[in-house]
Motif scaffolding. Structure first.
Motif, PDB file in Angstrom:
ATOM      1  N   GLY A 150     -52.662 -10.640  -9.907  1.00  0.00           N
ATOM      2  CA  GLY A 150     -52.245  -9.926  -8.710  1.00  0.00           C
ATOM      3  C   GLY A 150     -50.759  -9.642  -8.680  1.00  0.00           C
ATOM      4  N   SER A 151     -50.318  -9.116  -7.538  1.00  0.00           N
ATOM      5  CA  SER A 151     -48.925  -8.697  -7.377  1.00  0.00           C
ATOM      6  C   SER A 151     -48.346  -9.222  -6.081  1.00  0.00           C
ATOM      7  CB  SER A 151     -48.826  -7.167  -7.379  1.00  0.00           C
ATOM      8  OG  SER A 151     -49.270  -6.611  -8.594  1.00  0.00           O
ATOM      9  N   LEU A 152     -47.042  -9.416  -6.079  1.00  0.00           N
ATOM     10  CA  LEU A 152     -46.279  -9.732  -4.885  1.00  0.00           C
ATOM     11  C   LEU A 152     -44.939  -9.023  -4.976  1.00  0.00           C
ATOM     12  CD1 LEU A 152     -46.729 -13.596  -4.315  1.00  0.00           C
ATOM     13  CD2 LEU A 152     -47.550 -11.778  -2.820  1.00  0.00           C
ATOM     14  N   ARG A 153     -44.362  -8.732  -3.819  1.00  0.00           N
ATOM     15  CA  ARG A 153     -43.021  -8.164  -3.768  1.00  0.00           C
ATOM     16  C   ARG A 153     -42.141  -9.068  -2.934  1.00  0.00           C
ATOM     17  NH1 ARG A 153     -40.510  -3.039  -0.592  1.00  0.00           N
ATOM     18  NH2 ARG A 153     -39.059  -2.280  -2.193  1.00  0.00           N
ATOM     19  N   LEU A 154     -41.137  -9.642  -3.559  1.00  0.00           N
ATOM     20  CA  LEU A 154     -40.187 -10.483  -2.856  1.00  0.00           C
ATOM     21  C   LEU A 154     -39.014  -9.644  -2.384  1.00  0.00           C
ATOM     22  CD1 LEU A 154     -40.055 -13.622  -5.171  1.00  0.00           C
ATOM     23  CD2 LEU A 154     -41.675 -13.076  -3.356  1.00  0.00           C
ATOM     24  N   SER A 155     -38.485 -10.013  -1.234  1.00  0.00           N
ATOM     25  CA  SER A 155     -37.301  -9.353  -0.688  1.00  0.00           C
ATOM     26  C   SER A 155     -36.202 -10.381  -0.479  1.00  0.00           C
ATOM     27  CB  SER A 155     -37.618  -8.674   0.640  1.00  0.00           C
ATOM     28  OG  SER A 155     -38.578  -7.660   0.478  1.00  0.00           O
ATOM     29  N   CYS A 156     -34.977  -9.935  -0.655  1.00  0.00           N
ATOM     30  CA  CYS A 156     -33.792 -10.758  -0.405  1.00  0.00           C
ATOM     31  C   CYS A 156     -32.897  -9.934   0.513  1.00  0.00           C
ATOM     32  CB  CYS A 156     -33.100 -11.084  -1.710  1.00  0.00           C
ATOM     33  SG  CYS A 156     -31.523 -11.947  -1.553  1.00  0.00           S
ATOM     34  N   ALA A 157     -32.769 -10.374   1.755  1.00  0.00           N
ATOM     35  CA  ALA A 157     -31.965  -9.659   2.739  1.00  0.00           C
ATOM     36  C   ALA A 157     -30.623 -10.354   2.895  1.00  0.00           C
ATOM     37  CB  ALA A 157     -32.695  -9.613   4.072  1.00  0.00           C
ATOM     38  N   ALA A 158     -29.558  -9.569   2.862  1.00  0.00           N
ATOM     39  CA  ALA A 158     -28.208 -10.118   2.941  1.00  0.00           C
ATOM     40  C   ALA A 158     -27.540  -9.737   4.250  1.00  0.00           C
ATOM     41  CB  ALA A 158     -27.378  -9.608   1.776  1.00  0.00           C
ATOM     42  N   SER A 159     -26.657 -10.608   4.702  1.00  0.00           N
ATOM     43  CA  SER A 159     -25.838 -10.318   5.886  1.00  0.00           C
ATOM     44  C   SER A 159     -24.503 -11.023   5.731  1.00  0.00           C
ATOM     45  CB  SER A 159     -26.533 -10.788   7.164  1.00  0.00           C
ATOM     46  OG  SER A 159     -26.737 -12.192   7.135  1.00  0.00           O
ATOM     47  N   GLY A 160     -23.513 -10.549   6.479  1.00  0.00           N
ATOM     48  CA  GLY A 160     -22.238 -11.239   6.544  1.00  0.00           C
ATOM     49  C   GLY A 160     -21.212 -10.832   5.520  1.00  0.00           C
ATOM     50  N   GLY A 161     -21.483  -9.804   4.741  1.00  0.00           N
ATOM     51  CA  GLY A 161     -20.499  -9.391   3.749  1.00  0.00           C
ATOM     52  C   GLY A 161     -20.796  -8.006   3.244  1.00  0.00           C
ATOM     53  N   ASN A 162     -19.916  -7.497   2.365  1.00  0.00           N
ATOM     54  CA  ASN A 162     -20.140  -6.201   1.739  1.00  0.00           C
ATOM     55  C   ASN A 162     -21.085  -6.399   0.557  1.00  0.00           C
ATOM     56  OD1 ASN A 162     -20.114  -3.709   0.610  1.00  0.00           O
ATOM     57  ND2 ASN A 162     -17.905  -3.646   0.223  1.00  0.00           N
ATOM     58  N   PHE A 163     -22.353  -6.230   0.835  1.00  0.00           N
ATOM     59  CA  PHE A 163     -23.382  -6.572  -0.145  1.00  0.00           C
ATOM     60  C   PHE A 163     -23.255  -5.757  -1.421  1.00  0.00           C
ATOM     61  CE2 PHE A 163     -27.077  -8.565  -1.514  1.00  0.00           C
ATOM     62  CZ  PHE A 163     -28.055  -7.665  -1.892  1.00  0.00           C
ATOM     63  N   GLY A 164     -22.742  -4.551  -1.307  1.00  0.00           N
ATOM     64  CA  GLY A 164     -22.672  -3.661  -2.457  1.00  0.00           C
ATOM     65  C   GLY A 164     -21.706  -4.094  -3.546  1.00  0.00           C
ATOM     66  N   VAL A 165     -20.906  -5.131  -3.320  1.00  0.00           N
ATOM     67  CA  VAL A 165     -19.979  -5.588  -4.346  1.00  0.00           C
ATOM     68  C   VAL A 165     -20.529  -6.796  -5.102  1.00  0.00           C
ATOM     69  CG1 VAL A 165     -18.015  -4.725  -3.027  1.00  0.00           C
ATOM     70  CG2 VAL A 165     -18.658  -7.143  -2.848  1.00  0.00           C
ATOM     71  N   TYR A 166     -21.721  -7.229  -4.769  1.00  0.00           N
ATOM     72  CA  TYR A 166     -22.272  -8.431  -5.377  1.00  0.00           C
ATOM     73  C   TYR A 166     -23.394  -8.120  -6.364  1.00  0.00           C
ATOM     74  CZ  TYR A 166     -19.787 -11.166  -1.892  1.00  0.00           C
ATOM     75  OH  TYR A 166     -18.813 -11.740  -1.114  1.00  0.00           O
TER      76      TYR A 166
END
Length: 122
Positions: free
Chosen positions: A16-32
């Motif tokens: 089977g399949s699963l999709r994991l998500s990682c949600a970020a907050s508190g910073g400029n996520f695009g630099v990580y």
């Protein structure tokens, strides 16, 4: 300071399949750079997949290559791990982690989520 929260884990049958998500907050996520790691009971935490800040480069552990896909949407402050053809050996707690530049070593990551359990039944 970046906070990361994983979601999407669960119980799935082998194949089977699963999709994991990682949600970020508190910073400029695009630099990580972001990586997914996993840890099974009694085992060390291991690298699964990584993605550069722009999303232009990705890296995978040999054990998941061709089955898992990492992606990101910086406008949504999110990184995803699409997991297909799951195997019992994929059972673990999955963590996302972030740091300014991609490396494979878990010890080098500055920010971590709390983890999400993935269980694959055979």
């Amino acid at each position: 300071q970046v906070q990361l929260v994983e979601s999407g884990g669960g119980l799935v049958q082998a194949g089977g399949s699963l999709r994991l998500s990682c949600a970020a907050s508190g910073g400029n996520f695009g630099v990580y750079a972001v990586a997914w790691f996993r840890q099974a009971p009694g085992k060390e935490r291991e690298f699964v997949a990584g993605i550069s800040p722009s999303g232009g480069s990705t890296w995978y552990a040999d054990s998941v290559k061709g089955r898992f896909t990492i992606s990101r949407e910086n406008d949504k402050n999110s990184v995803y791990l699409q997991m297909n053809s799951l195997e019992a050996e994929d059972t673990a707690v999955y963590y996302c982690a972030a740091r300014p530049r991609y490396v494979q070593s878990a010890h080098s990551y500055d920010y971590w989520g709390q983890g999400t359990q993935v269980t694959v039944s055979s």
